[in-house]
Enzyme design. Structure first.
Site, short mmCIF file in Angstrom:
data_model
loop_
_atom_site.label_atom_id
_atom_site.label_comp_id
_atom_site.label_asym_id
_atom_site.label_seq_id
_atom_site.Cartn_x
_atom_site.Cartn_y
_atom_site.Cartn_z
N MET A 17 -4.31 -19.80 -28.14
CA MET A 17 -4.10 -18.84 -29.01
C MET A 17 -2.60 -18.13 -28.67
O MET A 17 -2.05 -17.72 -29.55
CB MET A 17 -5.02 -17.72 -28.94
CG MET A 17 -4.78 -16.30 -29.23
SD MET A 17 -5.67 -15.05 -28.35
CE MET A 17 -5.17 -15.77 -26.73
N PRO A 18 -2.30 -17.97 -27.50
CA PRO A 18 -1.16 -17.12 -27.58
C PRO A 18 -0.25 -17.97 -28.25
O PRO A 18 0.11 -19.28 -27.86
CB PRO A 18 -0.68 -17.09 -25.97
CG PRO A 18 -2.02 -17.40 -25.21
CD PRO A 18 -2.81 -18.27 -26.10
N LEU A 19 0.75 -17.30 -29.00
CA LEU A 19 1.92 -17.91 -29.49
C LEU A 19 2.99 -17.54 -28.84
O LEU A 19 3.25 -16.34 -28.73
CB LEU A 19 1.93 -17.52 -30.87
CG LEU A 19 3.04 -18.16 -31.89
CD1 LEU A 19 3.36 -19.64 -31.66
CD2 LEU A 19 3.22 -17.75 -33.14
N ASP A 61 -4.35 -25.17 -25.00
CA ASP A 61 -4.06 -23.79 -25.94
C ASP A 61 -2.65 -23.45 -25.49
O ASP A 61 -2.33 -22.66 -25.00
CB ASP A 61 -4.92 -22.49 -25.48
CG ASP A 61 -5.01 -21.55 -26.46
OD1 ASP A 61 -3.92 -21.63 -27.28
OD2 ASP A 61 -5.55 -20.39 -26.13
N THR A 92 2.65 -13.28 -28.43
CA THR A 92 1.52 -12.71 -29.21
C THR A 92 0.42 -13.42 -29.00
O THR A 92 -0.07 -14.29 -28.77
CB THR A 92 1.76 -13.21 -30.68
OG1 THR A 92 3.40 -12.75 -31.13
CG2 THR A 92 1.00 -12.42 -31.74
#
Lengths: 128, 128, 128
Positions: free
Chosen positions: A1-3, A37, A72
């Site tokens: 998930m982290p972008l 991820d 993010t």
């Protein structure tokens, strides 16, 4: 998930990839992010058409080796976890990319579980 | 108001524009954004000077067709509205740009009404 | 601390630098940011490989002079301070870069003190 967005000035080949690897491994080690991820936007600025600006704020002597890391991620990590993340990013950026810790700048932006679609039009963190 | 960043790897001409159109129409249809509320930063990465990284997180088989859509918007949409947005972005990205839904990654970041200036030095959502 | 991204279409040399200066001085004057707290990512888009989209939302007649200013900063500024910031950015963008105020678009994203590492692997706003 982290972008993750990483912005640096163009320099030797491979530096940006090494920085990406440093940030990704730091996320895995300190926040427990799964290895696959892995979502990153890596940009080397040419210094003319696009460029970076930096100052010596807090008496840190930055130079053209500056690296901006903007992540993010979902809210919920404690200040201690974030502190560990920053320390590890700086260590690995030096080890993998030769970037001095003084030049590593990180900013986090948090959001919620409904704020992610990880493919296939789904909202995976809230179901469906 | 939504400020949209779309990042993809360079490929055939017109793909980025088609992706921009897909996201914009999805915002109109699912969140009720006015058609002229259209603010986008579209970037095709060359794969060397600037590039994207991605993994197969959540067993989604992503490839070089990956598209990162990052949307900043005011807080207040329900998870159901967001879910509808993601579904429609994926559908239209496939229809307009030939991008497979597995390659469409979306992240939202919310802020407040005082966080926008839509021209002329104003803070239009809070008056003056 | 504020991390500033400025995106514009490529035009005459020096415009992007002038816009960066306008935003930085406006932050100093209206939010009291220290002068060396200067962190910016400036990108001129070529209009093909990467580009910007804009509409006339709120009856503002925007054109290819559009400038997107995205600022990440710690929460805590009042709407009045933000309003002053927007006004000053628009004024200085016109004075320094010849950019008309109608083309200046600003979006803020707030985070917390633990969300910053300003070098050396530290989390300076929360200690250590």
């Amino acid at each position: 998930m982290p972008l993750v967005r990483i912005d640096a000035l163009a320099s030797r080949p491979g530096r940006l990839e090494a920085l990406g690897r440093a940030v990704h491994e730091a996320l895995i080690e300190t926040l427990g992010i799964p290895p696959d991820d892995h979502f990153q936007i890596l940009t080397a600025h040419d210094g003319t058409r696009s460029t970076l600006r930096y100052g010596d704020y807090l008496d840190v002597a930055r130079d053209e080796g500056i690296v901006y890391v903007a992540i993010t991620l979902r809210a919920g990590r404690t200040p201690d976890r974030k502190r560990a993340l920053y320390r590890r990013i700086a260590e690995l950026a030096e080890e993998y990319a030769g970037t001095e810790p003084r030049n590593v700048f990180v900013a986090l932006t948090e959001n919620g579980p409904a704020d992610w679609s990880l493919g296939n039009g789904g909202a995976q963190y809230v179901g469906a």
